[in-house]
Every structure is written in structure tokens, then in C-alpha cells.
Design a protein around this motif. Structure first.
Motif, PDB file in Angstrom:
ATOM      1  N   ARG A 125       0.855  -1.185   0.000  1.00 33.02           N
ATOM      2  CA  ARG A 125       0.000   0.000   0.000  1.00 33.02           C
ATOM      3  C   ARG A 125       0.891   1.235   0.000  1.00 33.02           C
ATOM      4  O   ARG A 125       1.909   1.261   0.705  1.00 33.02           O
ATOM      5  N   TYR A 126       0.485   2.212  -0.764  1.00 40.36           N
ATOM      6  CA  TYR A 126       1.314   3.421  -0.834  1.00 40.36           C
ATOM      7  C   TYR A 126       0.443   4.662  -0.800  1.00 40.36           C
ATOM      8  O   TYR A 126      -0.742   4.632  -1.110  1.00 40.36           O
ATOM      9  N   GLN A 127       1.080   5.742  -0.398  1.00 39.47           N
ATOM     10  CA  GLN A 127       0.510   7.084  -0.499  1.00 39.47           C
ATOM     11  C   GLN A 127       1.546   7.933  -1.221  1.00 39.47           C
ATOM     12  O   GLN A 127       2.715   7.972  -0.815  1.00 39.47           O
ATOM     13  N   ALA A 128       1.142   8.570  -2.314  1.00 42.82           N
ATOM     14  CA  ALA A 128       2.117   9.260  -3.167  1.00 42.82           C
ATOM     15  C   ALA A 128       1.508  10.502  -3.792  1.00 42.82           C
ATOM     16  O   ALA A 128       0.283  10.648  -3.882  1.00 42.82           O
ATOM     17  N   LEU A 129       2.416  11.391  -4.205  1.00 46.07           N
ATOM     18  CA  LEU A 129       2.034  12.614  -4.921  1.00 46.07           C
ATOM     19  C   LEU A 129       2.419  12.472  -6.386  1.00 46.07           C
ATOM     20  O   LEU A 129       3.510  11.964  -6.703  1.00 46.07           O
ATOM     21  N   ALA A 130       1.549  12.901  -7.271  1.00 47.41           N
ATOM     22  CA  ALA A 130       1.859  12.872  -8.693  1.00 47.41           C
ATOM     23  C   ALA A 130       2.867  13.980  -9.018  1.00 47.41           C
ATOM     24  O   ALA A 130       2.871  15.055  -8.394  1.00 47.41           O
ATOM     25  N   ALA A 131       3.739  13.703  -9.975  1.00 49.45           N
ATOM     26  CA  ALA A 131       4.741  14.700 -10.369  1.00 49.45           C
ATOM     27  C   ALA A 131       4.084  15.957 -10.920  1.00 49.45           C
ATOM     28  O   ALA A 131       4.627  17.064 -10.808  1.00 49.45           O
ATOM     29  N   SER A 132       2.889  15.821 -11.476  1.00 46.23           N
ATOM     30  CA  SER A 132       2.181  16.972 -12.045  1.00 46.23           C
ATOM     31  C   SER A 132       1.466  17.787 -10.980  1.00 46.23           C
ATOM     32  O   SER A 132       0.822  18.790 -11.273  1.00 46.23           O
ATOM     33  N   GLY A 133       1.537  17.345  -9.702  1.00 46.39           N
ATOM     34  CA  GLY A 133       0.890  18.058  -8.628  1.00 46.39           C
ATOM     35  C   GLY A 133      -0.463  17.464  -8.288  1.00 46.39           C
ATOM     36  O   GLY A 133      -0.888  16.452  -8.854  1.00 46.39           O
ATOM     37  N   GLY A 134      -1.172  18.094  -7.374  1.00 50.16           N
ATOM     38  CA  GLY A 134      -2.469  17.583  -6.957  1.00 50.16           C
ATOM     39  C   GLY A 134      -2.397  16.950  -5.577  1.00 50.16           C
ATOM     40  O   GLY A 134      -1.314  16.822  -4.984  1.00 50.16           O
TER      41      GLY A 134
ATOM     42  N   GLN B  47      -2.440  10.655  -3.321  1.00 49.84           N
ATOM     43  CA  GLN B  47      -3.269   9.531  -3.733  1.00 49.84           C
ATOM     44  C   GLN B  47      -2.804   8.261  -3.015  1.00 49.84           C
ATOM     45  O   GLN B  47      -1.609   8.110  -2.698  1.00 49.84           O
ATOM     46  N   THR B  48      -3.731   7.371  -2.742  1.00 49.71           N
ATOM     47  CA  THR B  48      -3.378   6.088  -2.144  1.00 49.71           C
ATOM     48  C   THR B  48      -3.687   4.977  -3.139  1.00 49.71           C
ATOM     49  O   THR B  48      -4.578   5.107  -3.985  1.00 49.71           O
ATOM     50  N   GLY B  49      -2.961   3.902  -3.026  1.00 48.54           N
ATOM     51  CA  GLY B  49      -3.176   2.780  -3.940  1.00 48.54           C
ATOM     52  C   GLY B  49      -2.404   1.564  -3.490  1.00 48.54           C
ATOM     53  O   GLY B  49      -1.877   1.511  -2.371  1.00 48.54           O
ATOM     54  N   GLN B  50      -2.316   0.585  -4.356  1.00 46.64           N
ATOM     55  CA  GLN B  50      -1.654  -0.675  -4.051  1.00 46.64           C
ATOM     56  C   GLN B  50      -0.898  -1.144  -5.285  1.00 46.64           C
ATOM     57  O   GLN B  50      -1.383  -1.017  -6.408  1.00 46.64           O
ATOM     58  N   ILE B  51       0.301  -1.702  -5.065  1.00 48.73           N
ATOM     59  CA  ILE B  51       1.134  -2.133  -6.174  1.00 48.73           C
ATOM     60  C   ILE B  51       1.821  -3.436  -5.802  1.00 48.73           C
ATOM     61  O   ILE B  51       2.194  -3.643  -4.638  1.00 48.73           O
ATOM     62  N   ASP B  52       1.970  -4.338  -6.766  1.00 46.72           N
ATOM     63  CA  ASP B  52       2.690  -5.590  -6.556  1.00 46.72           C
ATOM     64  C   ASP B  52       4.161  -5.374  -6.861  1.00 46.72           C
ATOM     65  O   ASP B  52       4.512  -4.830  -7.916  1.00 46.72           O
ATOM     66  N   ALA B  53       5.019  -5.805  -5.947  1.00 46.73           N
ATOM     67  CA  ALA B  53       6.458  -5.642  -6.143  1.00 46.73           C
ATOM     68  C   ALA B  53       7.195  -6.689  -5.324  1.00 46.73           C
ATOM     69  O   ALA B  53       6.648  -7.256  -4.373  1.00 46.73           O
TER      70      ALA B  53
ATOM     71  N   SER C 113       9.903  -6.181  -3.485  1.00 47.37           N
ATOM     72  CA  SER C 113      10.434  -5.639  -2.251  1.00 47.37           C
ATOM     73  C   SER C 113      10.003  -4.181  -2.142  1.00 47.37           C
ATOM     74  O   SER C 113       9.549  -3.582  -3.127  1.00 47.37           O
ATOM     75  N   PRO C 114      10.158  -3.558  -0.962  1.00 47.57           N
ATOM     76  CA  PRO C 114       9.837  -2.128  -0.856  1.00 47.57           C
ATOM     77  C   PRO C 114      10.638  -1.274  -1.825  1.00 47.57           C
ATOM     78  O   PRO C 114      10.103  -0.323  -2.410  1.00 47.57           O
ATOM     79  N   ARG C 115      11.923  -1.607  -2.002  1.00 44.88           N
ATOM     80  CA  ARG C 115      12.748  -0.828  -2.935  1.00 44.88           C
ATOM     81  C   ARG C 115      12.224  -0.948  -4.360  1.00 44.88           C
ATOM     82  O   ARG C 115      12.157   0.031  -5.105  1.00 44.88           O
ATOM     83  N   HIS C 116      11.815  -2.183  -4.723  1.00 40.13           N
ATOM     84  CA  HIS C 116      11.266  -2.397  -6.065  1.00 40.13           C
ATOM     85  C   HIS C 116       9.961  -1.622  -6.242  1.00 40.13           C
ATOM     86  O   HIS C 116       9.697  -1.040  -7.303  1.00 40.13           O
ATOM     87  N   ALA C 117       9.131  -1.588  -5.167  1.00 39.37           N
ATOM     88  CA  ALA C 117       7.863  -0.854  -5.239  1.00 39.37           C
ATOM     89  C   ALA C 117       8.107   0.638  -5.437  1.00 39.37           C
ATOM     90  O   ALA C 117       7.447   1.290  -6.265  1.00 39.37           O
ATOM     91  N   ARG C 118       9.056   1.203  -4.718  1.00 42.79           N
ATOM     92  CA  ARG C 118       9.364   2.628  -4.869  1.00 42.79           C
ATOM     93  C   ARG C 118       9.885   2.923  -6.270  1.00 42.79           C
ATOM     94  O   ARG C 118       9.550   3.944  -6.878  1.00 42.79           O
ATOM     95  N   SER C 119      10.699   1.996  -6.783  1.00 43.08           N
ATOM     96  CA  SER C 119      11.249   2.193  -8.120  1.00 43.08           C
ATOM     97  C   SER C 119      10.139   2.194  -9.175  1.00 43.08           C
ATOM     98  O   SER C 119      10.122   3.041 -10.084  1.00 43.08           O
ATOM     99  N   LEU C 120       9.202   1.250  -9.040  1.00 40.74           N
ATOM    100  CA  LEU C 120       8.098   1.190  -9.998  1.00 40.74           C
ATOM    101  C   LEU C 120       7.224   2.438  -9.928  1.00 40.74           C
ATOM    102  O   LEU C 120       6.787   2.970 -10.960  1.00 40.74           O
ATOM    103  N   LEU C 121       6.996   2.943  -8.723  1.00 37.47           N
ATOM    104  CA  LEU C 121       6.170   4.139  -8.575  1.00 37.47           C
ATOM    105  C   LEU C 121       6.869   5.376  -9.144  1.00 37.47           C
ATOM    106  O   LEU C 121       6.230   6.242  -9.753  1.00 37.47           O
ATOM    107  N   ARG C 122       8.188   5.454  -8.951  1.00 34.80           N
ATOM    108  CA  ARG C 122       8.936   6.593  -9.525  1.00 34.80           C
ATOM    109  C   ARG C 122       8.869   6.562 -11.041  1.00 34.80           C
ATOM    110  O   ARG C 122       8.734   7.601 -11.701  1.00 34.80           O
ATOM    111  N   GLU C 123       8.961   5.341 -11.622  1.00 34.04           N
ATOM    112  CA  GLU C 123       8.878   5.230 -13.074  1.00 34.04           C
ATOM    113  C   GLU C 123       7.519   5.673 -13.600  1.00 34.04           C
ATOM    114  O   GLU C 123       7.403   6.141 -14.740  1.00 34.04           O
ATOM    115  N   GLN C 124       6.482   5.539 -12.742  1.00 31.96           N
ATOM    116  CA  GLN C 124       5.137   5.959 -13.146  1.00 31.96           C
ATOM    117  C   GLN C 124       4.870   7.427 -12.832  1.00 31.96           C
ATOM    118  O   GLN C 124       3.766   7.916 -13.042  1.00 31.96           O
TER     119      GLN C 124
END
Length: 423
Positions: A28-37, A40-46, A48-59
Motif C-alpha cells: 500500500r502506498y501514499q504518493a504525490l503525482a509529479a504533475s501536482g495535486g 493519492q493512495t493505492g496498491q502495487i505488486d512488487a 520488495s519495498p525498494r522495487h515498489a518505490r522504483s516502480l512508482l517513480r517510473e510511473q
């Protein structure tokens, strides 16, 4: 949590390789979009935590918080497995350890075989903590309702002694034996409960339906009714008028009693009183001390120190008075008193258990003697419960049959008198 299990290689009789399986946990994550706003909360399969952060940064997300979606905190406190499920899981755990699999690998295999989502959720949470470097017993701490203190204590003892496979096998035997004993006791009381339930329904049906039908006949006869019949008519009227209120009152009284027994002092007094009951008190004491002896046997036999074993074994006692007695025993053992003398001083344990504990301490075979005591007490409990229920069933049939006979007799007596008048 939504677990994903990838790759299921099953070709012919080829054995399953746990390295070909990988549980992809959800985060589960809570993140801010690069475009602002707003966040947002959501869920991602990864992986490890490092892999999850990497995938979210790529998005294009800036991560504010991230946690494993496997049960944690309050949600982990609510998860629970049934006794049969935990016993099966423990047996599988032992078998896979004997097969040479590592903890990580066997958790993958168990998750792949699990049918229920909550079981996969628990296993994924365990694997996450194990991969993070925690021992298995510490990983189990986040699921206290799934793995009770006794279970975690034994797992920790197995880890420290390097005999986790053997300890898990003994634990599986213990859980299976306890489940079998509980099933026997439950099944033994089903027949008397069914007899009582059906008889009460028959009696209520006669009082609320049959007897009122006969009232009109009795009233038209304008004769003095026998005492038994008058009592029956009074009972029928009482059931119809105050019966619902009485049932509601009993329900409210039951709820009030249940809440009152949440108070430790009242609960202790009630449990102490319950032990003094003629038959049920003896069965209660026998069942509790059998569980105590069995638990202490497996703990001591697995290398757990006696004081720690007593603390864990106290938790398997369902009677507060006996729990208090075990606490007193632990206090005396801490002061250097032998286990047998401390148990005798508590004056709550059966003579057979005291004798075998003393023998075990004298010969250095305490675990074996405790196991023998548990076995003998379980057999005695089984015999007593079987005898009690075998007598209770026919006794209930006789009592209920006598009540039904009185009702029928009360209905027929006026009919017999009317026939005599006609003649």
C-alpha cells in the motif's frame, strides 16, 4: 492484501521446485503525482519495498509512505485460523523442513498450496519478515491469534536448538491430539443436546397448540376438572402470555451474565465455583490439567526452560482458578522449590499428575512423565465423558417422556370422566 503467485511448474511427476515459485506481495502506498495535486493512495505488486518505490517513480509518483499490504497492526490482530487448519499447516511445515527446504522456500510452497486467501496472506506476511532478517518466531508475533504464545515459544525453542523440524512435528502431534479430544467431547454431547431440544419443542408445541384446542371441549362440558388438568391449563396459559417475556428475560440475563464475567474478579469466583460442581467440575479440572501436562511436556522436551514453559502452559488453561494455581507454582519454582512440591502445595492438581511429575523429576525424565500423565488423563477424560453422556441421553429421554406422559394424562383424565358420566 492481494497476493499474486507466479509460475506453477507441474509437469507429470516432476517434483515442484520452490525456487521456480515467487510470491509477489502487494504494497500500500501514499504518493504525490509529479504533475501536482492531492496525495493519492493505492496498491502495487512488487518484489520488495525498494522495487515498489522504483516502480512508482517510473510511473511519475513521489512516494510519501509505503507498507506491506499483508496483514499488519490491527488487521493482523483479527486474522485467525481454525484448529484443523493450523494443525495441517504445522504438519506441512514439518514435512517440508524434513525435506531440506529453507524457511523461505517452504513458505513459498505452502502459499502456492493454500486454498484460502487469509492463509496466503499470513504466509506472505511471514515471508516478508523472514526475508527482512527476522527469525520465524518473531515473524509470527504479528499474528498472535493465528500463532498463540505456546506455538511461538516452541518455534523459538526449535530455532535456538537447531531442531525446528522435530519441534514442529511434535507441535503438529499436539495440535492434532487436542483437536481430536475436543471433537470427541463435542460429539459426545450432541446426542443429549438433540434429545433435549426436540423434547422441549414437542412440549412447547403441545402446550401452545394441542392444549388450547382441548380447552373448548373442557369448557363446554361444564364439569370440575381434575387438578392435573387445571395445572396443565394454567401452564399453557402462562406459556402463551408470559412465555415471550420469559424468553426475552432469559436472553437478557444471559447477556448480562456474559458481560459480568468479563470482570476478572467475578470470573475467578465463578470458575472457582464451577470446579466444585459434582460431575462437570471434575471434567473441567481433568480437561484443563490434561492440556497443562501435555503442553508442559512438549515445551520441556523441546528445551524450553521450566519457568518459561510454565508461563506458556498457563495460557492453555481455560479455568481462571487453575491459571492462578499455575502462576503460584511458577512463583515457587522460581524460589527453588521442586515442581512436584509446588504443584502439591497449590492443591489443584490430580494425584496421578503429582505422582508422575515427582517421578519424572527424580529420574530426570520429566518430559516423558508429563507426556504419560497427559495421555492417562486424556484417556480418563474420554472414559468419563463417554460414561456421562451415555447415561445423560437415556436420563433425558426418561425425564422428557415423563413430562409428555403427564401432559397426555392431564388431557385424557377429563375425557375418561366424561365417558363415565355418559354411562
Amino acid at each position: 492484501m492481494h497476493d499474486k503467485i507466479v509460475a506453477h511448474p507441474r509437469v507429470g511427476d516432476k517434483p515442484l521446485n520452490p525456487k521456480d515459485l515467487f510470491i509477489v506481495p502487494a504494497y500500500r502506498y501514499q504518493a504525490l503525482a509529479a504533475s501536482g495535486g492531492p496525495a493519492q493512495t493505492g496498491q502495487i505488486d512488487a518484489e520488495s519495498p525498494r522495487h515498489a518505490r522504483s516502480l512508482l517513480r517510473e510511473q511519475g509518483w513521489h512516494v510519501l509512505s509505503l507498507e506491506l499490504a499483508a496483514a499488519q497492526g490491527a488487521s493482523a490482530q483479527r486474522l485467525k485460523l481454525g484448529g484443523a487448519e493450523l494443525s495441517t499447516l504445522t504438519r506441512q511445515f514439518s514435512a517440508l523442513l524434513d525435506a531440506g527446504l529453507t524457511i523461505d522456500e517452504l513458505l513459498v510452497v505452502l502459499a502456492e498450496q493454500a486454498e484460502q486467501g487469509k492463509t496466503r496472506q499470513i504466509l506472505a506476511g511471514l515471508r516478508h519478515d523472514v526475508l527482512a532478517g527476522l527469525p520465524l518466531s518473531s515473524a509470527m508475533d504479528q499474528f498472535p491469534r493465528v500463532f498463540p504464545l505456546l506455538y511461538r515459544t516452541l518455534v523459538k525453542a526449535g530455532e535456538e536448538s537447531g531442531r525446528l523440524g522435530a519441534v514442529m512435528a511434535r507441535l503438529a502431534d499436539y495440535l492434532e491430539a487436542r483437536g481430536e479430544l475436543n471433537s470427541k467431547i463435542t460429539m459426545a454431547f450432541i446426542y443429549p443436546a438433540v434429545v433435549i431440544g426436540v423434547s422441549l419443542l414437542v412440549i412447547l408445541g403441545m402446550l401452545t397448540w394441542v392444549v388450547p384446542q382441548m380447552v373448548q371441549v373442557f369448557e363446554s362440558a361444564k364439569q370440575t376438572l381434575p387438578l392435573l388438568t387445571r395445572l396443565l391449563l394454567w401452564s399453557s396459559a402462562a406459556v402463551k402470555t408470559i412465555g415471550p417475556y420469559l424468553a426475552l428475560g432469559l436472553l437478557l440475563a444471559g447477556v448480562a451474565a456474559h458481560r459480568a464475567l468479563q470482570d476478572p474478579a467475578l470470573q475467578l469466583r465463578f470458575h472457582r465455583w464451577r470446579l466444585s460442581w459434582p460431575v462437570l467440575g471434575y471434567l473441567d479440572r481433568l480437561a484443563n490439567t490434561a492440556r497443562f501436562a501435555s503442553t508442559l511436556s512438549i515445551l520441556v522436551g523441546s528445551g524450553v526452560p521450566l519457568l518459561k514453559a510454565l508461563t506458556a502452559a498457563e495460557g492453555v488453561m481455560s479455568n481462571r482458578q487453575l491459571q492462578l494455581a499455575v502462576g503460584e507454582v511458577a512463583g515457587q519454582v522460581r524460589e527453588g522449590v521442586s515442581l512436584a512440591r509446588a504443584m502439591k502445595a497449590a492443591n489443584e492438581f490430580p494425584p496421578l499428575l503429582l505422582h508422575l511429575v515427582a517421578s519424572g523429576e527424580a529420574t530426570g525424565r520429566l518430559a516423558a512423565m508429563l507426556e504419560r500423565a497427559a495421555s492417562e488423563q486424556s484417556k480418563e477424560l474420554d472414559r468419563k465423558v463417554t460414561t456421562f453422556t451415555s447415561l445423560l441421553g437415556p436420563l433425558m429421554v426418561l425425564v422428557m417422556g415423563a413430562i409428555v406422559m403427564l401432559i397426555v394424562l392431564a388431557i385424557l383424565l377429563p375425557v375418561f370422566e366424561m365417558n363415565q358420566l355418559v354411562k
